[in-house]
Design a protein around this motif. Structure first.
Motif, PDB file in Angstrom:
ATOM      1  N   ASN A 595      40.282  12.563   1.816  1.00 41.78           N
ATOM      2  CA  ASN A 595      41.231  11.455   1.733  1.00 41.78           C
ATOM      3  C   ASN A 595      40.480  10.134   1.799  1.00 41.78           C
ATOM      4  OD1 ASN A 595      42.993   9.431   3.713  1.00 41.78           O
ATOM      5  ND2 ASN A 595      44.189  10.350   2.076  1.00 41.78           N
ATOM      6  N   GLN A 597      41.470   5.950   1.753  1.00 42.65           N
ATOM      7  CA  GLN A 597      42.586   5.006   1.798  1.00 42.65           C
ATOM      8  C   GLN A 597      42.084   3.604   2.091  1.00 42.65           C
ATOM      9  OE1 GLN A 597      46.463   6.019   3.827  1.00 42.65           O
ATOM     10  NE2 GLN A 597      45.835   4.361   5.196  1.00 42.65           N
ATOM     11  N   VAL A 610      46.635   1.571  -0.577  1.00 46.80           N
ATOM     12  CA  VAL A 610      46.329   2.393  -1.749  1.00 46.80           C
ATOM     13  C   VAL A 610      45.483   3.565  -1.269  1.00 46.80           C
ATOM     14  CG1 VAL A 610      45.250   2.471  -4.015  1.00 46.80           C
ATOM     15  CG2 VAL A 610      46.367   0.366  -3.250  1.00 46.80           C
ATOM     16  N   VAL A 612      44.166   7.953  -2.114  1.00 51.33           N
ATOM     17  CA  VAL A 612      44.140   9.173  -2.921  1.00 51.33           C
ATOM     18  C   VAL A 612      43.809  10.329  -1.981  1.00 51.33           C
ATOM     19  CG1 VAL A 612      41.703   8.846  -3.547  1.00 51.33           C
ATOM     20  CG2 VAL A 612      43.188  10.289  -4.978  1.00 51.33           C
ATOM     21  N   ASN A 613      44.527  11.442  -2.170  1.00 49.35           N
ATOM     22  CA  ASN A 613      44.365  12.585  -1.278  1.00 49.35           C
ATOM     23  C   ASN A 613      44.237  13.861  -2.107  1.00 49.35           C
ATOM     24  OD1 ASN A 613      44.442  13.741   1.466  1.00 49.35           O
ATOM     25  ND2 ASN A 613      46.311  14.740   0.726  1.00 49.35           N
ATOM     26  N   TYR A 614      43.209  14.630  -1.774  1.00 55.08           N
ATOM     27  CA  TYR A 614      42.992  15.915  -2.453  1.00 55.08           C
ATOM     28  C   TYR A 614      43.112  17.020  -1.420  1.00 55.08           C
ATOM     29  CZ  TYR A 614      40.813  19.770  -4.950  1.00 55.08           C
ATOM     30  OH  TYR A 614      40.575  20.989  -5.525  1.00 55.08           O
ATOM     31  N   LEU A 655      46.134  16.909  -6.213  1.00 54.61           N
ATOM     32  CA  LEU A 655      45.541  15.573  -6.165  1.00 54.61           C
ATOM     33  C   LEU A 655      46.691  14.569  -6.277  1.00 54.61           C
ATOM     34  CD1 LEU A 655      43.024  13.726  -6.152  1.00 54.61           C
ATOM     35  CD2 LEU A 655      43.033  13.874  -8.654  1.00 54.61           C
ATOM     36  N   ALA A 657      47.946  10.461  -5.691  1.00 56.67           N
ATOM     37  CA  ALA A 657      47.633   9.046  -5.462  1.00 56.67           C
ATOM     38  C   ALA A 657      48.880   8.353  -4.921  1.00 56.67           C
ATOM     39  CB  ALA A 657      47.167   8.385  -6.751  1.00 56.67           C
ATOM     40  N   ASP A 658      48.675   7.466  -3.944  1.00 58.73           N
ATOM     41  CA  ASP A 658      49.787   6.761  -3.304  1.00 58.73           C
ATOM     42  C   ASP A 658      49.508   5.270  -3.291  1.00 58.73           C
ATOM     43  OD1 ASP A 658      51.415   9.081  -2.046  1.00 58.73           O
ATOM     44  OD2 ASP A 658      49.369   9.469  -1.370  1.00 58.73           O
ATOM     45  N   VAL A 659      50.562   4.479  -3.417  1.00 57.89           N
ATOM     46  CA  VAL A 659      50.469   3.037  -3.237  1.00 57.89           C
ATOM     47  C   VAL A 659      51.770   2.569  -2.592  1.00 57.89           C
ATOM     48  CG1 VAL A 659      51.352   2.586  -5.569  1.00 57.89           C
ATOM     49  CG2 VAL A 659      50.075   0.810  -4.368  1.00 57.89           C
ATOM     50  N   SER A 691      54.295   7.531  -5.414  1.00 56.07           N
ATOM     51  CA  SER A 691      53.319   8.625  -5.332  1.00 56.07           C
ATOM     52  C   SER A 691      53.237   9.315  -6.683  1.00 56.07           C
ATOM     53  CB  SER A 691      53.725   9.644  -4.265  1.00 56.07           C
ATOM     54  OG  SER A 691      53.726   9.061  -2.987  1.00 56.07           O
ATOM     55  N   LYS A 692      52.002   9.635  -7.067  1.00 53.70           N
ATOM     56  CA  LYS A 692      51.769  10.279  -8.365  1.00 53.70           C
ATOM     57  C   LYS A 692      50.975  11.564  -8.160  1.00 53.70           C
ATOM     58  CE  LYS A 692      51.106  10.990 -12.802  1.00 53.70           C
ATOM     59  NZ  LYS A 692      52.202  11.525 -13.657  1.00 53.70           N
TER      60      LYS A 692
END
Length: 867
Positions: A595, A597, A610, A612-614, A655, A657-659, A691-692
């Motif tokens: 992660n 951030q 912002v 991104v988390n895997y 995977l 992605a968040d903002v 979130s994507k």
């Protein structure tokens, strides 16, 4: 003119603001010569008038009002009845007045460096006027109060804008300190008191310029401030106006509903009045009226208010609040004010004294806060744009003044105990700074650390600091280890989980720090080891403080997580229900993860995040059914959420992605010389997030787009209570592949304990309503009556338990919706809240339950700290 210039210079009321590069050497020498002449002239002509104010029995009168007739230049006596005035040569009439005593005026010819002028005040001779008593036998005070109520709004609005100076001196002393608190021994030396538990624990003074404009604009500029031993003094003037219907007494925590003024529009419904007498002062008849609350447990004052005859304005007050009248935190608060004319037909507060008393948990303390107001200007013609978003501003040299400066501007003489406290604590602080760089200092700091005890390692937590020298200061790294017993976990997947949770904080540059938090966890039942590390970097440089703050977080390893990443059930509640009641509500999965951030907190306190988390997600199953009390009628549910039994959960990669962005308009600030501190706003807080789920990258299979928008606010309606709400909307724009951890989960609660009041549904199952719908809406509302209704119930009102009521709801579609209503009591023991809740869902039976959490004066603090 020279003396006036000196006073302006001393008070820092004028400053050179030109371009220093444009000043020629000749002009600079001329400027310095002029300044030198002014200073020499001021030194030669400085004069002090001092003395004592006593009653007819030679007892000192503390906090008596002293001022020059026809002006607002003046002072207030200290607790010993002493005063001093700095005056240029000339003829003056000095006025001295004190509540309950005859106003006295004495002429003085200031023609020597030091002159003594004592005042011996006589008690006022109260005269009872001849009145016509009505058939109902109404006290004549009521007619006076009615006139004052009619004039209240006029005096409230009379001055459209004004400026003035406010000197504040605050002192708090302890008279007793218990030997132990909650079983833990108290170190009295660390508290700054002697072995008997007595001593001064707070002493500060400041000079602040106040600018205000109707109806609600105010700006405070701190010219100078000091605190005994260093640090920030108290620089916020307690501006209390009894011309307000609802009076705020210092801070809202002392009374969230405010207090009803004795001359409020509806005051006659809350108070009884008695005319105790009248006296004549400066040609005006003044009525002394005793203010008596009609009922206890209402937010009311008692004491005396003085109203002038004919114009019906406030002359002075001596009013009290106690715990019997909804005063919180303190046992009593006394508010004494003296009002004087500042221009023709306009009176303002000349001085105000607040006295507080506290006696709880073995601590007994008292204090006073003296406010002396001067230099009123009721026609300042403040320019457009003057009232910006800076509410409180500190001068660039607010804490750089020497003792001579304070001696020259201080209107209230220091008492011997205060002089001693300044001397001892300032000397100790200076010695501490002087020795800060010595090798002995480092050794001393290392030795002063308390040794780590076994109980610290097992329960309380252990802390050790590693001191080192960098540049011109001593810094330290810190190691903290959470108590091992507190780190234990239990659930049906891992069984008993042994955990180690250290935290190492590294001071990287003096302006930033690096926090490393390893987590190691081993389940005895499933024999799984989970370990990961979280690294946080925070920049605290002066630039970042002034323009915003950057935070970075990097984490990775193997962990165990709840399917709902909001973690709706905490470990302690889950352990209790699992071991005692055979209910395993916590549903888990394991994951290897990484992660990254980034968060930007802007100067306005708005926040952009912002990340991104895997995750490589791994399903897990129950491995134990151990309970303390055997119950064959119940069985543990599978670890896979039972309500989502039809949704498969297999090993996969994700995977995401968040903002998100959080915004609150109208933010106000405290401006320090090097940065601004956000103070809050009267407007709601808005948050939008997106979130994507990113497919086909690193074997990720998730493919979705999820959004959410919310607004929340706390609205204080004073006497009517406080209304809080949280409204949200959201949904999935794309739900091609959504796994259970990525669903929209509504925070349910199936335990007796609740903390997330405005972000949860108190009786809803944890996963029954989880969805991937394109649209949903949620609403959480609650009203805190703060004693509005419960204080009407005899005997019960003494408990100070307050009613709270509200509702929670969400809607997805006609088959997926939920509503619950609740009513409860809070402020139980100042911190507990208990709700009775009824939940409704179409095609299902009504649910009834009881929930316990934190709420009330101290409970709100606990909730804030937990967040």
């Amino acid at each position: 003119m020279l003396i006036k210039a000196v006073k302006l210079l001393v008070k820092r009321r004028i400053r050179y603001t030109g371009n220093p590069l444009a000043v020629t050497f000749g002009n600079m020498m001329k400027y310095l010569s002029t300044l030198l002449c002014i200073l020499i002239s001021g030194y030669c002509q400085a004069n002090v008038v001092n003395g004592r104010v006593t009653d007819d029995k030679d007892q000192p009168l503390p906090f008596a009002t002293i001022f020059i007739k026809g002006t607002t230049t003046g002072t207030t006596t200290n607790a010993a009845g002493q005063y001093h005035l700095d005056l240029p040569p000339g003829q003056y009439t000095i006025v001295c007045q004190y509540i309950g005593f005859r106003r006295t005026e004495l002429p003085v010819n200031v023609n020597a460096p030091t002159q003594t002028l004592d005042f011996r005040l006589q008690p006022v001779n109260m005269q009872i006027r001849e009145v016509v008593v009505k058939a109902a036998g109404e006290d004549p005070a009521y007619a006076i109060i009615r006139q004052a109520i009619r004039k209240r709004q006029f005096y409230h609005d009379q001055v459209k804008e004004y400026t003035c100076m406010s000197y504040i001196k605050g002192t708090i002393g302890l008279q007793n300190v218990p030997e132990k608190l909650l079983g833990k021994k108290i170190d009295k030396a660390d508290m700054g008191v002697d072995s008997t538990g007595k001593g001064m624990v707070f002493l500060s003074e400041s000079m602040t310029k106040i600018s205000a404009r109707q109806p609600d604009k105010i700006k405070l500029e701190v010219i100078s401030s000091r605190k005994s031993g260093g640090g920030f003094g108290l620089s916020f003037p307690a501006i209390i106006s009894f011309y307000d219907n609802n009076v705020t007494a210092v801070i809202t925590q002392m009374g969230p509903r405010g207090y009803i003024s004795p001359i409020a529009e509806n005051a006659l419904a809350f108070y009884k009045y008695q005319l105790e007498g009248t006296f004549v002062e400066d040609g005006k008849t003044v009525n002394k009226i005793k203010v008596i609350p009609r009922r206890k447990q209402e937010p009311l004052f008692f004491g005396d208010i003085f109203i002038t005859d004919g114009d019906w304005r406030i002359h002075s007050t001596d009013l009290f609040l106690t715990s019997d009248y909804q005063l919180e935190l303190m046992d009593s608060l006394e508010i004494r004010q003296t009002h004087v004319p500042v221009t023709e037909g306009v009176w303002r507060v000349k001085d105000q004294v607040l006295r507080i008393a506290f006696n709880k948990f073995g601590f007994r303390m008292g204090g006073s806060f003296v406010n002396v107001y001067s230099d009123y200007n009721v026609h300042p013609n403040l320019p457009a744009g003057f009232f910006d978003n800076v509410f409180l501003k500190y001068d660039t040299a607010f804490d750089k003044q020497q003792h001579a400066y304070w001696d020259s501007i201080r209107p209230v003489p220091l008492e011997p105990a205060e002089v001693k406290d300044y001397h001892e604590k300032d000397s100790a602080a200076q010695a501490d700074r002087d020795s800060a760089m010595s090798k002995y200092r480092l050794a001393s700091l290392q030795k002063k650390q308390k040794p780590v005890k076994v109980m610290d390692l097992l329960w309380g937590g252990a802390t050790h600091k590693y001191y080192f020298r960098r540049d011109s200061a001593i810094n330290f790294h810190q190691l903290y280890i959470k108590g091992l017993l507190k780190s234990l976990k239990y659930n049906t997947v891992e069984g008993l989980a042994l955990a180690l949770e250290p935290e190492f904080t590294i001071n990287t540059s003096g302006e930033s720090n690096l926090r490393i938090k390893p987590f190691v966890r081993y389940g005895l039942s499933n024999s799984h080891l989970n370990a990961y590390t979280e690294i946080n970097f925070q920049n605290t440089s002066k630039i970042s403080k002034r323009y915003g703050r950057n935070d970075w977080k990097l984490a990775g390893g193997k962990r165990i997580s709840q399917f709902n990443q909001d973690n709706p059930i905490d470990n302690i509640a889950n352990e209790f229900y699992t071991l005692f009641l055979k209910e395993n509500y916590m549903k888990l999965y394991e994951n290897w993860f990484g992660n990254l951030q980034y968060s930007r907190t802007f100067q306005t306190n708005d926040r952009l995040t912002v990340g991104v988390n895997y995750e490589s997600r791994i399903p897990v199953e129950n491995t134990t059914d151990f309970v303390f009390f055997r119950n064959d009628r119940k069985a543990f549910t599978p670890n896979h959420p039972q309500e989502l039994a039809g949704v498969p959960f297999e090993k996969h990669q994700a995977l995401v992605a968040d903002v998100s962005f959080t915004y609150q308009p109208g933010q106000q600030f405290i401006e320090l010389p090097d940065r601004k501190i956000p103070l809050g706003s009267k407007y709601p807080t808005f948050k939008i997030s997106y979130s994507k789920g990113i497919p086909n990258v690193a074997n990720s299979i998730v493919d979705f787009d999820k959004w959410n928008f919310s607004v929340q606010d706390n609205m204080n309606f004073k006497l009517l209570g406080e209304f809080r709400y949280h409204i949200g909307v959201g949904g999935f724009l794309n739900d091609k592949n959504v796994q259970i951890p990525d669903y929209q989960h509504f925070n349910g609660n199936q335990t007796f304990y609740n903390m997330k009041y405005l972000n949860s549904f108190q009786l809803a199952p944890y996963y029954q309503y989880s969805t991937t719908a394109s649209f949903y809406t949620t609403a959480n509302v609650e009203h805190h009556f703060n004693g509005l209704l419960t204080n009407k119930i005899p005997l019960f009102n003494r408990l100070k338990w307050n009613l709270v009521a509200g509702a929670n709801a969400f809607y997805v579609n006609s088959d997926n919706n939920y509503v619950e209503v609740f009513g409860g009591l809070e402020n139980i023991f100042k911190m507990i809240r208990v709700d009775v809740v009824a939940g409704y869902q179409s095609k299902q039976d009504t649910r009834i339950g009881v929930r316990v959490g934190f709420g009330g004066i101290l409970g709100n603090v606990v909730k804030f700290n937990s967040r």
